[in-house]
Enzyme design. Structure first.
Site, PDB file in Angstrom:
ATOM      1  N   LYS A  72     -46.785  -9.326 -19.543  1.00 28.84           N
ATOM      2  CA  LYS A  72     -45.840 -10.233 -20.222  1.00 28.84           C
ATOM      3  C   LYS A  72     -45.680 -11.563 -19.493  1.00 28.84           C
ATOM      4  O   LYS A  72     -45.576 -12.612 -20.125  1.00 28.84           O
ATOM      5  CB  LYS A  72     -44.501  -9.540 -20.416  1.00 28.84           C
ATOM      6  N   ASN A  95     -46.477  -6.627 -27.987  1.00 30.79           N
ATOM      7  CA  ASN A  95     -45.270  -6.386 -27.185  1.00 30.79           C
ATOM      8  C   ASN A  95     -44.308  -7.559 -27.116  1.00 30.79           C
ATOM      9  O   ASN A  95     -43.636  -7.767 -26.096  1.00 30.79           O
ATOM     10  CB  ASN A  95     -45.658  -5.974 -25.754  1.00 30.79           C
TER      11      ASN A  95
HETATM   12  O1  LIG Z   1     -47.807  -3.953 -19.554  1.00 32.63           O
HETATM   13  C1  LIG Z   1     -48.210  -3.773 -20.723  1.00 32.63           C
HETATM   14  N1  LIG Z   1     -49.361  -4.393 -21.084  1.00 32.63           N
HETATM   15  C2  LIG Z   1     -49.868  -4.293 -22.343  1.00 32.63           C
HETATM   16  N2  LIG Z   1     -49.310  -3.550 -23.283  1.00 32.63           N
HETATM   17  C3  LIG Z   1     -48.168  -2.849 -22.979  1.00 32.63           C
HETATM   18  C4  LIG Z   1     -47.604  -2.044 -24.006  1.00 32.63           C
HETATM   19  O2  LIG Z   1     -48.229  -1.995 -25.241  1.00 32.63           O
HETATM   20  C5  LIG Z   1     -46.443  -1.316 -23.751  1.00 32.63           C
HETATM   21  F1  LIG Z   1     -45.946  -0.549 -24.754  1.00 32.63           F
HETATM   22  C6  LIG Z   1     -45.805  -1.365 -22.507  1.00 32.63           C
HETATM   23  C7  LIG Z   1     -44.565  -0.556 -22.310  1.00 32.63           C
HETATM   24  C8  LIG Z   1     -43.459  -0.799 -23.128  1.00 32.63           C
HETATM   25  C9  LIG Z   1     -42.321  -0.017 -22.982  1.00 32.63           C
HETATM   26  C10 LIG Z   1     -42.293   0.990 -22.007  1.00 32.63           C
HETATM   27  F2  LIG Z   1     -41.192   1.747 -21.858  1.00 32.63           F
HETATM   28  C11 LIG Z   1     -43.393   1.219 -21.183  1.00 32.63           C
HETATM   29  C12 LIG Z   1     -44.545   0.458 -21.346  1.00 32.63           C
HETATM   30  C13 LIG Z   1     -46.357  -2.153 -21.457  1.00 32.63           C
HETATM   31  C14 LIG Z   1     -45.665  -2.199 -20.130  1.00 32.63           C
HETATM   32  C15 LIG Z   1     -44.468  -2.899 -20.002  1.00 32.63           C
HETATM   33  C16 LIG Z   1     -43.790  -2.878 -18.784  1.00 32.63           C
HETATM   34  C17 LIG Z   1     -44.322  -2.181 -17.707  1.00 32.63           C
HETATM   35  F3  LIG Z   1     -43.677  -2.182 -16.525  1.00 32.63           F
HETATM   36  C18 LIG Z   1     -45.543  -1.504 -17.825  1.00 32.63           C
HETATM   37  C19 LIG Z   1     -46.200  -1.507 -19.045  1.00 32.63           C
HETATM   38  C20 LIG Z   1     -47.548  -2.914 -21.703  1.00 32.63           C
HETATM   39 MG   LIG Z   2     -49.544  -3.641 -25.477  1.00 33.47          MG
END
Ligand SMILES: O=c1[nH]cnc2c(O)c(F)c(-c3ccc(F)cc3)c(-c3ccc(F)cc3)c12
Ligand SMILES: [Mg+2]
Length: 214
Positions: free
Chosen positions: A144, A170
């Protein structure tokens, strides 16, 4: 040593999907993530929106930021004509190793170039290293905090042309407020939001589609 979740996801692909059949790879990963272990693939609901954007665009040159296990790589590459090229960047070497095998199982390695490393290091090298002039389609799905700086970097490197489409995953969960503010207020973009759900859950998430106006 204990296996990792990406390794268990790959095992599920090998067990349940047919070599050379991308749709069976997609279905095997979605089944694994719904019934065994959640994993951060775009998933089937947002994936269908991705499919419709790619199908409408018919892009020749595609950049994916964030490969993970290769699920969206397979979703995109299966819709591209054989002459088209998808370059996908992955920072995490363990994810990249799994993704290579998932992409190969789907039989799409001839259209996909997986590059390991940081997006900010590779974006400035796209032209001289890959002979890319501009991209037709960019899928942002890495981290992000990198969506906005990498978008500005792609602009500065002349990798976007009039009509290049950016699609960002996201944008609600975990959310990319600085990126959204930029593409929704900049005169250089026409942006729209596709409301959906966080992969394999009922939580809200969505995709932002932004057309670069030059
Ligand atoms: O980092 C990402 N990159 C791409 N796509 C992502 C995605 O499609 C996700 F659904 C998540 C997500 C969202 C909610 C959740 F609870 C866990 C993970 C992440 C994500 C966000 C925060 C982190 F600390 C780690 C991973 C990503
Ligand atoms: Mg994603």
């Amino acid at each position: 040593t204990r296996s990792t979740r990406p390794q268990r996801l790959l095992n599920a692909v090998r067990k349940h999907a047919t070599r050379g059949d991308p749709q069976s790879v997609i279905s095997a990963i979605d089944h694994f993530c719904r019934h065994s272990e959640w994993a951060m693939n775009i998933g089937d609901e947002k994936g269908s929106i991705l499919d419709s954007v790619v199908s409408e665009l018919n892009p020749e040159k595609v950049l994916e930021l964030g490969t993970y296990c290769g699920y969206s790589t397979v979703r995109i590459a299966r819709l591209l004509p054989p002459g088209a090229r998808l370059i996908t960047l992955e920072f995490n070497a363990d994810y990249a190793a799994i993704a290579r095998q998932v992409i190969a199982w789907a039989g799409l390695e001839d259209r996909v170039q997986l590059v390991e490393g940081a997006s900010e290091d590779w974006i400035p090298r796209m032209k001289e290293h890959f002979g890319i002039e501009t991209f037709d389609f960019v899928f942002l799905d890495h981290w992000k905090d990198r969506y906005l700086p990498d978008t500005k970097l792609m602009e500065d490197c002349g990798l976007l042309r009039k009509g290049t489409v950016l699609l960002a995953d996201n944008v609600i969960c975990p959310g990319v407020p600085d990126y959204l503010q930029y593409v929704r207020n900049s005169l250089s973009y026409k942006s729209c939001y596709f409301k959906s759900h966080l992969e394999y859950t009922k939580a809200e998430d969505g995709l932002e589609k932004s057309v670069f106006l030059g």
